[in-house]
Scaffold this motif. Structure first.
Motif, PDB file in Angstrom:
ATOM      1  N   ILE A   1      -6.444  -2.973   4.114  1.00  9.14           N
ATOM      2  CA  ILE A   1      -6.028  -1.561   4.056  1.00  9.14           C
ATOM      3  C   ILE A   1      -6.616  -0.875   5.290  1.00  9.14           C
ATOM      4  O   ILE A   1      -7.767  -1.124   5.653  1.00  9.14           O
ATOM      5  CB  ILE A   1      -6.538  -0.892   2.753  1.00  9.14           C
TER       6      ILE A   1
ATOM      7  N   VAL B   1       0.857  -1.194   0.000  1.00  4.46           N
ATOM      8  CA  VAL B   1       0.000   0.000   0.000  1.00  4.46           C
ATOM      9  C   VAL B   1       0.893   1.244   0.000  1.00  4.46           C
ATOM     10  O   VAL B   1       1.777   1.382   0.850  1.00  4.46           O
ATOM     11  CB  VAL B   1      -0.926   0.013   1.241  1.00  4.46           C
ATOM     12  N   PHE B   2       0.652   2.134  -0.959  1.00  2.00           N
ATOM     13  CA  PHE B   2       1.437   3.363  -1.102  1.00  2.00           C
ATOM     14  C   PHE B   2       0.469   4.526  -0.904  1.00  2.00           C
ATOM     15  O   PHE B   2      -0.458   4.706  -1.682  1.00  2.00           O
ATOM     16  CB  PHE B   2       2.043   3.377  -2.510  1.00  2.00           C
TER      17      PHE B   2
HETATM   18  C1  LIG Z   1      12.419  14.041   5.472  1.00  2.00           C
HETATM   19  C2  LIG Z   1      11.420  13.264   6.281  1.00  2.00           C
HETATM   20  C3  LIG Z   1      11.090  13.730   7.544  1.00  2.00           C
HETATM   21  C4  LIG Z   1      10.181  13.007   8.332  1.00  2.00           C
HETATM   22  N1  LIG Z   1       9.895  13.481   9.593  1.00  2.00           N
HETATM   23  C5  LIG Z   1       9.025  12.795  10.376  1.00  2.00           C
HETATM   24  C6  LIG Z   1       8.739  13.252  11.694  1.00  2.00           C
HETATM   25  O1  LIG Z   1       9.221  14.287  12.149  1.00  2.00           O
HETATM   26  N2  LIG Z   1       7.888  12.508  12.452  1.00  2.00           N
HETATM   27  C7  LIG Z   1       7.316  11.350  11.987  1.00  2.00           C
HETATM   28  O2  LIG Z   1       6.549  10.727  12.714  1.00  2.00           O
HETATM   29  N3  LIG Z   1       7.574  10.899  10.728  1.00  2.00           N
HETATM   30  C8  LIG Z   1       8.403  11.586   9.916  1.00  2.00           C
HETATM   31  N4  LIG Z   1       8.686  11.127   8.642  1.00  2.00           N
HETATM   32  C9  LIG Z   1       8.068   9.869   8.200  1.00  2.00           C
HETATM   33  C10 LIG Z   1       6.800  10.019   7.318  1.00  2.00           C
HETATM   34  O3  LIG Z   1       6.737  11.238   6.650  1.00  2.00           O
HETATM   35  C11 LIG Z   1       5.516   9.813   8.133  1.00  2.00           C
HETATM   36  O4  LIG Z   1       5.572   8.588   8.828  1.00  2.00           O
HETATM   37  C12 LIG Z   1       4.256   9.841   7.242  1.00  2.00           C
HETATM   38  O5  LIG Z   1       3.107  10.026   8.036  1.00  2.00           O
HETATM   39  C13 LIG Z   1       4.106   8.563   6.422  1.00  2.00           C
HETATM   40  O6  LIG Z   1       2.911   8.669   5.656  1.00  2.00           O
HETATM   41  P1  LIG Z   1       2.886   8.225   4.116  1.00  2.00           P
HETATM   42  O7  LIG Z   1       1.486   8.383   3.658  1.00  2.00           O
HETATM   43  O8  LIG Z   1       3.923   8.943   3.339  1.00  2.00           O
HETATM   44  O9  LIG Z   1       3.269   6.687   4.252  1.00  2.00           O
HETATM   45  P2  LIG Z   1       3.812   5.633   3.131  1.00  2.00           P
HETATM   46  O10 LIG Z   1       5.255   5.915   2.898  1.00  2.00           O
HETATM   47  O11 LIG Z   1       2.909   5.735   1.931  1.00  2.00           O
HETATM   48  O12 LIG Z   1       3.557   4.306   3.884  1.00  2.00           O
HETATM   49  C14 LIG Z   1       4.234   3.991   5.086  1.00  2.00           C
HETATM   50  C15 LIG Z   1       3.900   2.534   5.472  1.00  2.00           C
HETATM   51  O13 LIG Z   1       2.525   2.412   5.794  1.00  2.00           O
HETATM   52  C16 LIG Z   1       1.830   1.539   4.885  1.00  2.00           C
HETATM   53  N5  LIG Z   1       0.543   2.189   4.635  1.00  2.00           N
HETATM   54  C17 LIG Z   1       0.340   3.502   4.371  1.00  2.00           C
HETATM   55  N6  LIG Z   1      -0.979   3.776   4.367  1.00  2.00           N
HETATM   56  C18 LIG Z   1      -1.614   2.610   4.599  1.00  2.00           C
HETATM   57  C19 LIG Z   1      -2.990   2.244   4.721  1.00  2.00           C
HETATM   58  N7  LIG Z   1      -3.962   3.147   4.623  1.00  2.00           N
HETATM   59  N8  LIG Z   1      -3.293   0.936   4.946  1.00  2.00           N
HETATM   60  C20 LIG Z   1      -2.308   0.022   5.075  1.00  2.00           C
HETATM   61  N9  LIG Z   1      -0.990   0.306   4.999  1.00  2.00           N
HETATM   62  C21 LIG Z   1      -0.658   1.589   4.764  1.00  2.00           C
HETATM   63  C22 LIG Z   1       2.749   1.416   3.669  1.00  2.00           C
HETATM   64  O14 LIG Z   1       2.573   0.193   2.986  1.00  2.00           O
HETATM   65  C23 LIG Z   1       4.116   1.533   4.339  1.00  2.00           C
HETATM   66  O15 LIG Z   1       4.477   0.298   4.912  1.00  2.00           O
HETATM   67  C24 LIG Z   1       9.573  11.819   7.838  1.00  2.00           C
HETATM   68  C25 LIG Z   1       9.896  11.375   6.536  1.00  2.00           C
HETATM   69  C26 LIG Z   1      10.804  12.074   5.782  1.00  2.00           C
HETATM   70  C27 LIG Z   1      11.136  11.579   4.398  1.00  2.00           C
END
Ligand SMILES: Cc1cc2nc3c(=O)[nH]c(=O)nc-3n(C[C@H](O)[C@H](O)[C@H](O)COP(=O)(O)OP(=O)(O)OC[C@H]3O[C@@H](n4cnc5c(N)ncnc54)[C@H](O)[C@@H]3O)c2cc1C
Length: 281
Positions: free
Chosen positions: A161, A24-25
Motif C-alpha cells: 500500500i 486498494v480502495f
Molecule cells: C468526474 C470525475 C472527474 C475527475 N477529474 C479529474 C481531474 O480533473 N484530474 C485528475 O487528475 N483526476 C480526475 N479524476 C480522477 C480521480 O478523481 C483522481 O485520480 C483521484 O485522485 C483518485 O483518488 P481516489 O482516492 O478516488 O482513488 P481510487 O479510485 O480509490 O484508486 C485509484 C487507483 O489507485 C489505487 N490506490 C488508491 N490509493 C492507493 C494506495 N494508498 N496504495 C495503493 N494503491 C492505491 C487503487 O487500487 C486504484 O487502482 C476525476 C474523476 C471523476 C470521477
C-alpha cells in the motif's frame, strides 16, 4: 460478489492486502468508474477490496526538517485546506474535478491510478517526490518517476500500500501550473505544464519543468533543465530554441477524444516558451 474489507488499522489493511491480494480502495473515484456496470447495481470488482479511505494513519500532512510528508489517503480537499501544502500542488488540485470528487478523491489514488492526465503528477515530479510503499514485512521508498511505469502501470507490488508521499519543497522565485482542458471544472487535462525558476542575482539557480498528458508518463528532463541552470538571463534567452527542440523530442502525445497530438505538442511547447520569456526577458 467479492469481499469488501473495512479494516480499522493500517496493519490490518496490510495483512488483508498481503493475504487476499485485495484491490486498494481509497476514495473510489477512479475505481468506481473502472468497475462500473452499466446495467445493475453491484460494481464489477474481480478481487476482494480493502477500504483504506478512513484510516487515520493514512491521513494528514506534516513537515520535518523542511521535508513535507503527505499521508496517502489524505483527501484532495484536505490538501487544499492545509497551510503546509505548497501552492503549486494546491493549484493543480483546485483544477481537478469538482468539490464532491475532491472530497472523496485522495492524492495516493491520483498517483496509483497512474493516468498520464493525473493532475498532481507534473507538480510531484518537479518536487522530486518520493513514495513510501509498505507491506506487512517491508517498507521501501521509490522516486515517483520510477514508480509510474506507463498509463495505469506502477511498480507497486500486490501486497503493498502506498502510505506516504514526501518531498523537500524547492526554493523557487516564480512558478506556473497550467492545465488546458475543455472547461474549468470537471474536465480531464488535454495537457498540463508545471514550470518553476529560482534566481541567484542575474543567474538561474534552478529550473524545473514537467508536462502531463503528452506521453505515457509525465515528461521531465533533468538534462534539459541543466542546460539553463547557472546561466545568466541573457544567455538563457539564446538557449530557448535549443531547449524547445529538446522537449519537442520528448513530448510524444496521442490523438484521443480530448485532443489531438498536434495541439498537445504545440501548446505544451508554447507554454514553456511563454514561461521562460516572461521571467527571463
Ligand atoms: C468526474 C470525475 C472527474 C475527475 N477529474 C479529474 C481531474 O480533473 N484530474 C485528475 O487528475 N483526476 C480526475 N479524476 C480522477 C480521480 O478523481 C483522481 O485520480 C483521484 O485522485 C483518485 O483518488 P481516489 O482516492 O478516488 O482513488 P481510487 O479510485 O480509490 O484508486 C485509484 C487507483 O489507485 C489505487 N490506490 C488508491 N490509493 C492507493 C494506495 N494508498 N496504495 C495503493 N494503491 C492505491 C487503487 O487500487 C486504484 O487502482 C476525476 C474523476 C471523476 C470521477
Amino acid at each position: 460478489m467479492v469481499n469488501f474489507y473495512i479494516p480499522e488499522t493500517l496493519q490490518q489493511a496490510l495483512e488483508i492486502r498481503g493475504k487476499e491480494k485485495a484491490i486498494v480502495f481509497a476514495g473510489g473515484t477512479d475505481l468506481m468508474v473502472r468497475a462500473r456496470v452499466w446495467f445493475g447495481v453491484p460494481s464489477n470488482f474481480d478481487k476482494p477490496v480493502v477500504y483504506i479511505g478512513k484510516l487515520k494513519e493514512l491521513k494528514g500532512v506534516s513537515m520535518q526538517d523542511g521535508v513535507i510528508h503527505i499521508k496517502a489517503a489524505t483527501s484532495l480537499t484536505d490538501l487544499l485546506d492545509d497551510p503546509l501544502v505548497p501552492q503549486p500542488l494546491k493549484d493543480a488540485i483546485s483544477s481537478m474535478a469538482a468539490p464532491a470528487i475532491r472530497n472523496m478523491g485522495t492524492i495516493g489514488g491520483n498517483i496509483c491510478n497512474a493516468s498520464p492526465a493525473g493532475d498532481t503528477l507534473p507538480v510531484l515530479y518537479t518536487m522530486d517526490a518520493v513514495l513510501t510503499l509498505r507491506s506487512v514485512s517491508s517498507t521501501r521508498e521509490v522516486p515517483i518517476d520510477e514508480f509510474i511505469l506507463g498509463p495505469g502501470k506502477t511498480a507497486i507490488r500486490d501486497d503493498e500500500i502506498l502510505t506516504e508521499i514526501s518531498f523537500k519543497v524547492p526554493q523557487f522565485d516564480v512558478y506556473t501550473f497550467r492545465k488546458v482542458g475543455t472547461r474549468k471544472a470537471n474536465a480531464l487535462s488535454k495537457l498540463s505544464f508545471m514550470g518553476m525558476l529560482a534566481f541567484d542575482g542575474d543567474r538561474v539557480a534552478d529550473f524545473r519543468a514537467a508536462f502531463g498528458a503528452v506521453a505515457p508518463t509525465v515528461v521531465r528532463s533533468r538534462d534539459a533543465e541543466l542546460k539553463i541552470i547557472g546561466k545568466t538571463r541573457d544567455e538563457v534567452v539564446s538557449v530557448i530554441p535549443e531547449l524547445l527542440g529538446d522537449y519537442s523530442k520528448l513530448i510524444r502525445p496521442i490523438d484521443d477524444q480530448r485532443s489531438t497530438a498536434f495541439y498537445r505538442k504545440n501548446v505544451s511547447l508554447r507554454l514553456l516558451e511563454h514561461f521562460l520569456n516572461t521571467h527571463l526577458k
